[in-house]
Design a protein around this motif. Sequence first.
Motif: not given
Length: 85
Positions: A5-18, A71-85
């Motif tokens: 899960m990355i970026g908007l997956a943190m919003l619970g919007l169900g965006v996933t990438v394999p 929260i900007t899109p870049a902050e979402l991506q950075t947070a997801a990367a920190k969590r290893g998503m």
Amino acid sequence: MKTFMIGLAMLGLGVTVPGAAMAQSAPAGAAEKFKAVDTNGDGTLSREEWKAAGRRDRGFNYVDADKDGKITPAELQTAAAKRGM
């Protein structure tokens, strides 16, 4: 295969990438989903928009890296990367 899960997956919007290789860029449609949550259209998410999307204050505080109350899109991506998503 694990689904990351990355970026908007943190919003619970169900965006996933394999696959881990995709973790560096937002998936197709992520911008549209961000815009859907960004109800005032200013390109950022306020705490109110975040909570209206069903998320908790604690997550907002984690993602809002510069603590400007948005929260900007870049902050979402950075947070997801920190969590290893």
